[in-house]
Design a protein around this motif. Structure first.
Motif, mmCIF file in Angstrom:
data_model
loop_
_atom_site.group_PDB
_atom_site.id
_atom_site.type_symbol
_atom_site.label_atom_id
_atom_site.label_comp_id
_atom_site.label_asym_id
_atom_site.label_seq_id
_atom_site.Cartn_x
_atom_site.Cartn_y
_atom_site.Cartn_z
ATOM 1 N N ASP A 158 0.810 -1.217 0.000
ATOM 2 C CA ASP A 158 0.000 0.000 0.000
ATOM 3 C C ASP A 158 0.850 1.276 0.000
ATOM 4 O O ASP A 158 0.315 2.374 0.117
ATOM 5 C CB ASP A 158 -0.974 0.006 1.174
ATOM 6 N N ALA A 159 2.157 1.153 -0.163
ATOM 7 C CA ALA A 159 3.041 2.333 -0.207
ATOM 8 C C ALA A 159 2.776 3.119 -1.488
ATOM 9 O O ALA A 159 2.418 2.546 -2.518
ATOM 10 C CB ALA A 159 4.498 1.901 -0.143
ATOM 11 N N TRP A 160 2.956 4.429 -1.437
ATOM 12 C CA TRP A 160 2.678 5.281 -2.593
ATOM 13 C C TRP A 160 3.537 4.911 -3.789
ATOM 14 O O TRP A 160 3.167 5.145 -4.930
ATOM 15 C CB TRP A 160 2.851 6.762 -2.242
ATOM 16 N N HIS A 161 4.682 4.310 -3.568
ATOM 17 C CA HIS A 161 5.599 3.974 -4.656
ATOM 18 C C HIS A 161 5.609 2.481 -4.998
ATOM 19 O O HIS A 161 6.391 2.034 -5.840
ATOM 20 C CB HIS A 161 7.011 4.414 -4.308
ATOM 21 N N ALA A 162 4.750 1.695 -4.390
ATOM 22 C CA ALA A 162 4.765 0.236 -4.573
ATOM 23 C C ALA A 162 4.574 -0.170 -6.032
ATOM 24 O O ALA A 162 5.298 -1.029 -6.542
ATOM 25 C CB ALA A 162 3.703 -0.421 -3.696
ATOM 26 N N ASN A 163 3.619 0.431 -6.716
ATOM 27 C CA ASN A 163 3.355 0.046 -8.108
ATOM 28 C C ASN A 163 4.509 0.422 -9.027
ATOM 29 O O ASN A 163 4.869 -0.347 -9.921
ATOM 30 C CB ASN A 163 2.061 0.677 -8.613
ATOM 31 N N ILE B 207 7.693 0.764 -8.244
ATOM 32 C CA ILE B 207 8.839 -0.101 -7.953
ATOM 33 C C ILE B 207 8.599 -1.499 -8.521
ATOM 34 O O ILE B 207 9.500 -2.092 -9.132
ATOM 35 C CB ILE B 207 9.126 -0.141 -6.438
ATOM 36 N N ALA B 208 7.389 -2.017 -8.359
ATOM 37 C CA ALA B 208 7.072 -3.334 -8.905
ATOM 38 C C ALA B 208 7.209 -3.335 -10.428
ATOM 39 O O ALA B 208 7.777 -4.262 -11.016
ATOM 40 C CB ALA B 208 5.661 -3.748 -8.498
ATOM 41 N N TRP B 209 6.711 -2.294 -11.080
ATOM 42 C CA TRP B 209 6.828 -2.179 -12.538
ATOM 43 C C TRP B 209 8.286 -2.127 -12.965
ATOM 44 O O TRP B 209 8.697 -2.833 -13.894
ATOM 45 C CB TRP B 209 6.080 -0.932 -13.021
ATOM 46 N N ALA B 210 9.089 -1.296 -12.295
ATOM 47 C CA ALA B 210 10.505 -1.157 -12.654
ATOM 48 C C ALA B 210 11.262 -2.470 -12.442
ATOM 49 O O ALA B 210 12.091 -2.858 -13.258
ATOM 50 C CB ALA B 210 11.143 -0.025 -11.856
ATOM 51 N N ALA B 211 10.956 -3.182 -11.368
ATOM 52 C CA ALA B 211 11.607 -4.472 -11.109
ATOM 53 C C ALA B 211 11.181 -5.499 -12.156
ATOM 54 O O ALA B 211 12.020 -6.236 -12.688
ATOM 55 C CB ALA B 211 11.270 -4.964 -9.706
ATOM 56 N N HIS B 212 9.906 -5.531 -12.476
ATOM 57 C CA HIS B 212 9.379 -6.473 -13.462
ATOM 58 C C HIS B 212 10.036 -6.282 -14.830
ATOM 59 O O HIS B 212 10.213 -7.236 -15.580
ATOM 60 C CB HIS B 212 7.860 -6.304 -13.567
ATOM 61 N N ASN B 213 10.413 -5.043 -15.144
ATOM 62 C CA ASN B 213 10.989 -4.720 -16.445
ATOM 63 C C ASN B 213 12.509 -4.591 -16.433
ATOM 64 O O ASN B 213 13.094 -4.108 -17.404
ATOM 65 C CB ASN B 213 10.334 -3.450 -16.995
ATOM 66 N N GLY B 214 13.159 -5.010 -15.339
ATOM 67 C CA GLY B 214 14.615 -5.021 -15.289
ATOM 68 C C GLY B 214 15.260 -3.659 -15.161
ATOM 69 O O GLY B 214 16.442 -3.496 -15.455
ATOM 70 N N ILE B 215 14.517 -2.688 -14.695
ATOM 71 C CA ILE B 215 15.052 -1.331 -14.540
ATOM 72 C C ILE B 215 15.684 -1.165 -13.164
ATOM 73 O O ILE B 215 16.669 -0.441 -13.004
ATOM 74 C CB ILE B 215 13.939 -0.290 -14.800
ATOM 75 N N VAL B 216 15.153 -1.844 -12.158
ATOM 76 C CA VAL B 216 15.750 -1.874 -10.815
ATOM 77 C C VAL B 216 15.826 -3.322 -10.354
ATOM 78 O O VAL B 216 15.006 -4.150 -10.738
ATOM 79 C CB VAL B 216 14.950 -1.026 -9.785
ATOM 80 N N TYR B 217 16.831 -3.601 -9.528
ATOM 81 C CA TYR B 217 17.015 -4.949 -8.993
ATOM 82 C C TYR B 217 16.986 -4.982 -7.472
ATOM 83 O O TYR B 217 17.090 -6.040 -6.892
ATOM 84 C CB TYR B 217 18.345 -5.544 -9.438
ATOM 85 N N GLY B 218 16.899 -3.832 -6.819
ATOM 86 C CA GLY B 218 16.992 -3.794 -5.360
ATOM 87 C C GLY B 218 18.446 -3.785 -4.941
ATOM 88 O O GLY B 218 19.343 -3.564 -5.750
ATOM 89 N N ILE B 219 18.670 -4.032 -3.655
ATOM 90 C CA ILE B 219 20.044 -3.936 -3.145
ATOM 91 C C ILE B 219 20.660 -5.297 -2.872
ATOM 92 O O ILE B 219 21.692 -5.397 -2.217
ATOM 93 C CB ILE B 219 20.139 -3.008 -1.914
ATOM 94 N N GLY B 220 20.052 -6.337 -3.394
ATOM 95 C CA GLY B 220 20.692 -7.639 -3.374
ATOM 96 C C GLY B 220 20.309 -8.579 -2.254
ATOM 97 O O GLY B 220 20.763 -9.698 -2.209
ATOM 98 N N ASP B 221 19.473 -8.174 -1.340
ATOM 99 C CA ASP B 221 19.086 -9.053 -0.234
ATOM 100 C C ASP B 221 17.565 -9.185 -0.128
ATOM 101 O O ASP B 221 17.038 -9.452 0.931
ATOM 102 C CB ASP B 221 19.672 -8.530 1.080
ATOM 103 N N GLY B 222 16.892 -8.979 -1.247
ATOM 104 C CA GLY B 222 15.437 -9.053 -1.253
ATOM 105 C C GLY B 222 14.765 -7.766 -0.817
ATOM 106 O O GLY B 222 13.558 -7.727 -0.632
ATOM 107 N N THR B 223 15.565 -6.714 -0.648
ATOM 108 C CA THR B 223 15.008 -5.416 -0.262
ATOM 109 C C THR B 223 15.319 -4.379 -1.337
ATOM 110 O O THR B 223 16.189 -4.574 -2.185
ATOM 111 C CB THR B 223 15.557 -4.927 1.095
#
Length: 134
Positions: free
Chosen positions: A23-28, A30-46
């Motif tokens: 429910d975070a304002w940026h959740a969608n 971030i999910a879109w960017a991760a799904h499309n390989g634009i972001v990967y997170g910081i390597g520990d599932g976060t």
């Protein structure tokens, strides 16, 4: 969030990061960017959404977004000695340099591991839109 909005706020992907509440304002975005390989997170599932972004992270995100859009092939020339950056970000920093995102900002950007200000992020986005987005 800006890139996601420019895509029309698509609803693709599921939130993969344990520190991004659904429910975070940026959740969608971030999910879109991760799904499309634009972001990967910081390597520990976060994703660390509350941490300040660095210059090299901006270069990485913009390079991956440009590749996602088909505006670049993501290939870079050897590293320019003038920039300090993490090994994982080297190709993205080179890409940013080669595409004019790092020149003419009026500040010293030689340390790409440094935190970026909001004004700096806006300048990178402006240069990206002028030099890369087609």
């Amino acid at each position: 969030n800006v890139l996601w909005r420019s895509e029309g706020k698509p609803m693709e992907g599921k939130n993969e990061f344990s520190d991004v509440p659904s429910d975070a304002w940026h959740a969608n975005s971030i999910a879109w960017a991760a799904h499309n390989g634009i972001v990967y997170g910081i390597g520990d599932g976060t994703f660390a959404p509350d941490k300040e972004i660095t210059r090299e992270q901006i270069a990485t995100i913009l390079n991956r977004y440009a590749a996602y859009k088909g505006w670049t092939d993501g290939i870079a020339l050897p590293m320019l000695a003038q920039y300090k950056c993490s090994e994982w970000a080297e190709d993205n920093v080179i890409w940013a340099e080669n595409n004019g995102l790092l020149n003419g900002l009026g500040i010293d950007v030689s340390d790409m591991t440094a935190k970026a200000s909001r004004a700096e992020l806006a300048a990178y986005l402006h240069k990206f839109l002028m030099n890369i987005a087609k």
